[in-house]
Design a protein around this motif. Structure first.
Motif, PDB file in Angstrom:
ATOM      1  N   ALA A 152       3.813  -4.457   2.182  1.00 15.58           N
ATOM      2  CA  ALA A 152       4.231  -3.103   1.798  1.00 15.58           C
ATOM      3  C   ALA A 152       3.095  -2.274   1.195  1.00 15.58           C
TER       4      ALA A 152
ATOM      5  N   GLN B 129       5.734  -1.875   7.329  1.00 17.95           N
ATOM      6  CA  GLN B 129       7.151  -2.110   7.067  1.00 17.95           C
ATOM      7  C   GLN B 129       7.654  -3.245   7.961  1.00 17.95           C
TER       8      GLN B 129
ATOM      9  N   THR C 215      11.973  -1.519   3.976  1.00 17.04           N
ATOM     10  CA  THR C 215      11.201  -2.739   4.247  1.00 17.04           C
ATOM     11  C   THR C 215      11.899  -3.910   3.573  1.00 17.04           C
TER      12      THR C 215
END
Length: 243
Positions: A172, A177, A231
């Motif tokens: 991240a 993602q 995510t």
């Protein structure tokens, strides 16, 4: 992620049928450059490639056994980097645990889980250098709940969920993602071993009273590919089954 006339470059593994085929078709119809991986069957992909070419779109069938490192590396060398990786390739088997062989176990884990590692490992440096990228992994409801007589399949699909959540945290900060979709009962060739009675039982247990279509999963994948904030998500597309 604009890449010339295309939004982005996408690799879909296991795209010769079922969910993978629907995903490849969905993305090319939405103006993505699509590499559609297959292992043995490519007839439908070739027909799709010719069809979309007449509409000004591009889908490129590409062969590789994604459970083998050498195949994956050769495929990625031919493609170059991709902006979006969709790890969909998988096999299933309905068998009691006491009858399961080591070969059954190894094939299930290699095709369904090791392939996710191999393909992701091959694309991640390109994404890191761009500080952007999307990886979407296809798990299963049985990876969430466990499925009787599918212990090896359930274990592999649960592994995909753990892989997704862990790598999402790691990547991240680099703008990558990583998400997961866990389909419920979907009307595909993978469920061909189910009898009519088994299918009726599944539909009866599903609050929406039906099996899903591959396009239902493809739409969810497209959403995650275009979303800018999700995510580590495990999206359950299952008609309410076992919620």
């Amino acid at each position: 992620m604009e890449k010339g006339p295309y939004k982005a470059k996408v690799l879909v593994t296991g795209a010769s049928r079922g969910i993978g085929f629907a995903i490849a078709k969905m993305f090319v119809q939405n103006n993505y450059m699509v590499y559609a991986n297959y292992n043995k069957n490519y007839e439908e992909l070739n027909l799709l490639a010719n069809d979309v070419k007449n509409q000004g779109h591009t889908i490129v069938p590409i062969q590789a056994d994604v459970s083998k490192k050498s195949d994956v590396e050769a495929m990625m060398s031919e493609i170059g980097g991709v902006d979006i990786l969709i790890n969909n390739a998988g096999v299933s088997q309905f068998k009691q645990f006491i009858d399961m062989t080591e070969e059954d176990w190894d094939e299930m884990l290699s095709t369904n889980l090791k392939s996710v590692y191999l393909c992701t490992h091959c694309v991640i440096n390109y994404m890191l250098s761009n500080k952007s990228g999307k990886i979407i992994n296809i798990s299963s409801i049985w990876g969430v709940t466990g499925g009787a007589c599918e212990v090896h399949y359930s274990a592999a699909k649960a592994g995909i969920i753990g892989f997704t959540k862990a790598l999402a945290k790691e990547m991240a900060p680099s703008g990558i993602q990583i998400n997961c979709i866990a389909p419920g009962a979907i009307d595909t060739d993978m469920n061909k071993e189910l009898t009519k009675e088994d299918k009726k039982l599944l539909m009866a247990e599903t609050p929406m009273g039906k099996m899903g279509d591959p396009e239902d999963i493809a739409k969810a994948v497209l959403f995650l590919a275009e979303d800018k904030f999700s995510t580590g998500v495990v999206m359950n597309i299952n008609g309410g089954l076992y919620i």
